[in-house]
Scaffold this active site. Structure first.
Site, mmCIF file in Angstrom:
data_model
loop_
_atom_site.group_PDB
_atom_site.id
_atom_site.type_symbol
_atom_site.label_atom_id
_atom_site.label_comp_id
_atom_site.label_asym_id
_atom_site.label_seq_id
_atom_site.Cartn_x
_atom_site.Cartn_y
_atom_site.Cartn_z
ATOM 1 C CB SER A 1 -2.649 8.597 9.901
ATOM 2 O OG SER A 1 -2.364 7.233 10.131
ATOM 3 C CE LYS B 1 -5.212 6.299 11.692
ATOM 4 N NZ LYS B 1 -6.330 6.207 10.723
ATOM 5 C CE LYS C 1 -2.277 3.765 10.472
ATOM 6 N NZ LYS C 1 -3.532 3.084 10.121
ATOM 7 C CG ASP D 1 -5.728 2.592 12.659
ATOM 8 O OD1 ASP D 1 -6.189 1.460 12.914
ATOM 9 O OD2 ASP D 1 -5.809 3.118 11.527
ATOM 10 C CD GLU E 1 -8.667 4.234 12.443
ATOM 11 O OE1 GLU E 1 -8.203 5.292 12.934
ATOM 12 O OE2 GLU E 1 -8.648 3.988 11.226
ATOM 13 C CG ASP F 1 -10.309 1.924 8.721
ATOM 14 O OD1 ASP F 1 -10.933 1.692 7.670
ATOM 15 O OD2 ASP F 1 -9.134 2.345 8.709
ATOM 16 C CE LYS G 1 -9.274 4.529 5.978
ATOM 17 N NZ LYS G 1 -8.314 3.426 6.229
ATOM 18 N N GLY H 1 -8.302 7.975 5.408
ATOM 19 C CA GLY H 1 -7.533 8.133 4.172
ATOM 20 C C GLY H 1 -6.792 6.859 3.852
HETATM 21 O O1 OSB Z 1 -6.002 2.245 8.706
HETATM 22 O O2 OSB Z 1 -6.476 4.242 8.334
HETATM 23 C C1 OSB Z 1 -5.811 3.256 8.065
HETATM 24 C C2 OSB Z 1 -3.188 4.130 5.446
HETATM 25 C C3 OSB Z 1 -3.189 2.983 4.689
HETATM 26 C C4 OSB Z 1 -3.984 1.932 5.059
HETATM 27 C C5 OSB Z 1 -4.798 2.035 6.189
HETATM 28 C C6 OSB Z 1 -4.829 3.193 6.941
HETATM 29 C C7 OSB Z 1 -3.978 4.241 6.586
HETATM 30 C C8 OSB Z 1 -3.846 5.460 7.361
HETATM 31 C C9 OSB Z 1 -3.283 6.667 6.663
HETATM 32 O O3 OSB Z 1 -4.068 5.543 8.540
HETATM 33 C C10 OSB Z 1 -4.318 7.702 6.402
HETATM 34 C C11 OSB Z 1 -3.770 8.736 5.456
HETATM 35 O O4 OSB Z 1 -2.922 9.534 5.897
HETATM 36 O O5 OSB Z 1 -4.179 8.758 4.276
HETATM 37 MG MG MG Z 2 -7.520 2.697 10.120
#
Ligand code: OSB
Ligand code: MG
Length: 381
Positions: free
Chosen positions: A149, A174, A176, A201, A226, A251, A275, A303
């Site tokens: 991510s 992924k 952001k 995401d 996402e 999510d 999660k 995560g």
């Molecule tokens: O939306 O998945 C998410 C991290 C913090 C809060 C929300 C998210 C995330 C990540 C990182 O996308 C996932 C990771 O590398 O642990």
């Molecule tokens: Mg997410």
């Protein structure tokens, strides 16, 4: 006390929770992580040890300091754990972790705080059986597929990061996104890496009024989008899904099996990011997994920038059969200079080995943990 067997092993049951240790732990991040709602520079989290019959079970809470991802906060969860949840479970006997999940169920919401207690129980339970957590959850296999991510950054920086992670063998990228940081980013990444497995995401940053814009993402061959819309809005996700071709992955919106059922029945999600720390624990995570499987909807493991303790839980859960897309459970060294566990959780060609041994299969590095601990309290039954 041995009164039944699981997977052919005698169970030391019921386990009596005879002690607990709650810490607040702070780990600086190697790279600040920016998502639509803000930037994280460090990971601050509750770390829980539950003790029973000389065994220790570990888990961490995945809530953020501020209610920016979902409603829960670190300080709120610490308070609930100290004053309500730990006193509730200390001195009690549990036959199975499902029983613990049921006992915590009557509390409204607070999925992350409840998950912290429930997950530590699963680790204890698996250790009492001398089995890996994956086995008691119903999973199999020695390694899982993982992706990364990538936080919001200038497009040039993102292009470099995508290339570096593809070279390391990560199986999905992924990105952001947020309004104003979407189409041009996708154009650039797709042009540079035409065959890559890409997803985005938005962490709730769009609204239904952005449908036409989001429909333009269809041109980029994304595996899924996402959580484009609000965390508490299954309805609008269903409407958006009817207007776009790219599958929606939820999510934030999925905390309980009931949330998952409603999303599946209304076509608000064609993929679900599970999660365990967001969903009340492993019992709920497995139920959501099974429900999705019944609807032929694939899941993957999300995560929350976890330390090695939460990461190990995520890896074990990811061995269940319907985790058919790469998860976010990437190498610990991407996040932390020094993790709080003794083992190294590092991917090899886009695969994360499942820690061997009983329970979550990782042990605390006491020196690193002590120097990262900002608060600590012990409880006994
Ligand atoms: O939306 O998945 C998410 C991290 C913090 C809060 C929300 C998210 C995330 C990540 C990182 O996308 C996932 C990771 O590398 O642990
Ligand atoms: Mg997410």
């Amino acid at each position: 006390m041995t009164d039944h067997t699981v997977a052919g092993r005698p169970v030391r049951a019921p386990l009596r929770i005879d002690g607990a240790e709650l810490r607040l732990v702070r780990l600086p991040l190697v790279t600040p992580f920016t998502i639509a709602t803000g930037t994280m520079h460090e990971k601050l989290f509750p770390l829980l040890t539950l003790k029973a019959d000389g065994l220790e079970g570990y888990a961490e809470g995945v809530m953020d300091p501020l209610p920016d991802y979902l409603e829960e906060t670190v300080s709120g969860a610490m308070d609930l754990l100290r004053t309500v949840l730990l006193p509730q479970v200390l001195g009690t006997r549990i036959e199975t972790p499902h029983e613990m999940a049921r006992r915590l169920e009557p509390w409204r919401a607070n999925w992350m705080a409840r998950a912290t207690v429930e997950m530590a129980c699963w680790d204890l339970w698996a250790k009492a059986l001398d089995l890996p957590l994956k086995t008691v959850l119903g999973g199999t296999g020695e390694a899982i597929d993982v992706g990364v991510s990538l936080g919001i950054a200038p497009i040039e920086t993102t292009l470099e990061r995508v290339g570096a992670h593809l070279e390391q063998g990560y199986r999905r990228i992924k990105l952001k996104i947020k309004p104003g940081h979407d189409l041009r980013l996708l154009e650039a990444v797709r042009q540079a890496y035409p065959d890559s497995h890409l997803t985005v995401d938005a962490n709730c940053a769009y609204s239904l009024a952005d449908s036409a814009l989001i429909a333009r993402f269809d041109a980029f061959g994304l595996d899924y989008i996402e959580q484009p819309l609000a965390w508490n809005d299954l309805h609008d996700h269903a409407v958006l899904q009817s207007r776009i071709r790219t599958p929606i992955c939820l999510d934030e919106s999925i905390r309980s099996p009931e949330d998952a059922r409603k999303a599946l029945q209304t076509d608000a999600a064609r993929v679900i990011n599970i999660k365990v720390g967001r969903s009340g624990g492993h019992a709920n995570a497995v139920r959501i997994h099974d429900l999705c499987q019944a609807f032929s909807v694939p899941v993957w493991c999300g995560g929350m920038l976890e330390s090695g303790i939460g990461r190990a839980h995520n890896i074990h859960l990811s061995t269940l059969p319907n985790f058919s897309k790469p998860g976010d459970t990437s190498s610990s060294s991407r996040y932390f200079h020094r993790d709080i566990i003794e083992q190294r959780l590092e991917t090899v060609e886009g695969r994360m080995p499942v820690p061997a041994g009983a329970g979550i299969g990782v042990t605390l590095d006491r020196d690193v943990l002590d120097s990262a601990t900002v608060f600590q309290e012990s409880f006994s039954a």
